[in-house]
Design an enzyme around this catalytic site. Structure first.
Site, short mmCIF file in Angstrom:
data_model
loop_
_atom_site.label_atom_id
_atom_site.label_comp_id
_atom_site.label_asym_id
_atom_site.label_seq_id
_atom_site.Cartn_x
_atom_site.Cartn_y
_atom_site.Cartn_z
N TRP A 105 0.82 -1.22 0.00
CA TRP A 105 0.00 0.00 0.00
C TRP A 105 0.84 1.26 0.00
CZ3 TRP A 105 -4.49 -0.38 -1.94
CH2 TRP A 105 -5.20 -1.59 -1.82
N ASP A 174 -1.29 6.64 6.68
CA ASP A 174 -2.38 5.77 6.27
C ASP A 174 -2.57 4.74 7.39
OD1 ASP A 174 -4.05 3.84 5.23
OD2 ASP A 174 -2.91 3.53 3.38
N LYS A 198 -12.40 -1.78 7.44
CA LYS A 198 -11.66 -2.84 8.12
C LYS A 198 -12.05 -2.88 9.60
CE LYS A 198 -8.46 -2.00 4.53
NZ LYS A 198 -8.61 -3.22 3.75
C1 LIG Z 1 -3.34 0.12 4.23
C2 LIG Z 1 -4.31 0.34 3.11
N1 LIG Z 1 -4.28 1.51 2.44
C3 LIG Z 1 -5.14 1.76 1.43
C4 LIG Z 1 -6.06 0.83 1.01
C5 LIG Z 1 -7.00 1.15 -0.10
O1 LIG Z 1 -8.26 1.36 0.45
P1 LIG Z 1 -9.57 1.63 -0.40
O2 LIG Z 1 -9.97 0.32 -0.99
O3 LIG Z 1 -10.53 2.16 0.64
O4 LIG Z 1 -9.26 2.64 -1.44
C6 LIG Z 1 -6.14 -0.40 1.68
C7 LIG Z 1 -7.12 -1.41 1.27
O5 LIG Z 1 -7.09 -2.55 1.64
C8 LIG Z 1 -5.23 -0.64 2.74
O6 LIG Z 1 -5.27 -1.81 3.40
#
Ligand SMILES: Cc1ncc(COP(=O)(O)O)c(C=O)c1O
Length: 363
Positions: A105, A174, A198
């Protein structure tokens, strides 16, 4: 409700929600607070919805100890849109931003930031398969901000101490997959964001926590839905917000308070994680974890079995035993158990018992 059969849900997101929260939403679904309508059917400008969003914000402020010089926003577009929005808002023209890359990510976050301006990796653990947090950082003292991903959902790697940016460089985080899973010191951060799906609710809403001075960075000409300053000033009500998702995260915040707050939640999360990592460590190498012990995520536990055939069989057998969502991310394979706040100790024990049983039959 006696014949209700709930799965032991280890999905990585959307993931498990507390049963109590779902039952409350069910009970209120047809007639929200005497309106004769569901919360999905009322105006986002009504006094009933105003109470929903204001209570959600106040409860989150209390849970996380968010100081009064921070704004809370409930936005759409997922954490992925935040990769773009934060770069557009927080990085002045011509400036560069630093990113710690310790998993899938954060790598994507950096890639997105590079599309719109200068950004660089202050460290990367890719060479070791993203199995740890970096030991040293190459920091730009003039960076617009330092971004890190507190919990890498796919690789199961978590920071337990915040990285320290150079003086004057804001820390941006994040926290999607470990949001409200344990207490953190919000005052160390300038900006935090988390997709709700989550630990905090359904998909469709992203929680953003921004220190007031960060909002002053928003450039003049941004499209309004990408403009933190305007969105924060409107109390997340510039346009129609994801009202049902906000209602649900509000119920989860109330549930978290009833558990005793984040310190109490962390205690259970640690117990669950210890059980599961213990099962891996005591399997004589049959199960192999991914992250180095010091960086093991309390939320996402990826592990491998001796062969891919056994991994297939594990997922299949687990499903027959009502243990759902254990296949690893398609990019890395193997297994992954996500043990978010709403996954119970009982559910974790059921998984650990199943693992021992599976090893006995196949080891
Ligand atoms: C740590 C992290 N950042 C960003 C995201 C992306 O999230 P979204 O699907 O809400 O755009 C995720 C999705 O699993 C994630 O686990």
């Amino acid at each position: 409700m006696s014949d209700l059969k709930r799965a032991y849900n280890f999905n990585p997101g959307p993931g498990a929600l507390p049963l109590e929260v779902l039952q409350q939403a069910q009970a209120e679904l047809l007639d929200f607070k005497g309106t004769g309508m569901s919360v999905m059917e009322i105006s986002h400008r009504s006094k009933e919805f105003e109470a929903v969003i204001q209570t959600a914000e106040a409860d989150l402020r209390e849970l996380m100890g968010i100081p009064s010089n921070y704004k809370i926003m409930f936005l759409q577009g997922g954490a992925t849109l935040q990769f773009t929005m934060l770069a557009m808002n927080l990085r002045p023209a011509g400036a560069s931003a630093d990113y710690i890359v310790n998993g899938a990510w954060s790598k994507i976050a950096l890639k997105e930031a590079k599309k719109l301006g200068a950004a660089r990796a202050a460290a990367t653990t890719e060479a070791t398969g993203f199995n740890s947090v970096p030991e040293s950082l190459d920091l730009d003292p003039k960076a617009a901000y330092l971004h890190f991903t507190m919990n890498e959902t796919i690789h199961g790697v978590e920071f337990f101490t915040e990285p320290t940016p150079p003086a004057g460089v804001p820390l941006v985080c994040d926290t999607s997959s470990n949001f409200i899973s344990r207490p953190i010191d919000v005052s160390k951060y300038a900006f935090l964001y988390a997709g709700a799906q989550k630990n905090a609710g359904p998909s469709g809403v992203t929680v953003v926590i921004a220190r007031d001075d960060m909002l002053e960075r928003t450039p003049e000409n941004l499209p309004v839905m990408l403009d933190y300053k305007t969105l924060a000033a409107s109390g997340s009500l510039h346009n129609t917000p994801p009202s049902f998702a906000i209602y649900m995260v509000g119920l989860v915040f109330q549930w978290a308070k009833r558990q005793g707050g984040l310190a109490a939640i962390e205690k259970v999360n640690r117990e669950k994680a210890e059980l599961l990592y213990g099962a891996i460590d005591n399997s004589g190498g049959f199960y192999r974890g991914h992250a180095v012990p010091a960086a093991r995520s309390l939320m996402n536990v990826p592990f491998r079995l001796p062969t891919e055939e056994l991994e297939e069989a594990f997922a299949k057998e687990a499903k027959k035993n009502n243990l759902i969502g254990l296949k690893g991310h398609r990019s890395v394979g193997g297994m992954r158990a996500s043990i978010y706040n709403a996954v119970t100790l009982e559910g974790t024990k059921a998984l650990v018992d199943f693992m021992a049983d599976f090893q006995k039959k196949n080891g």
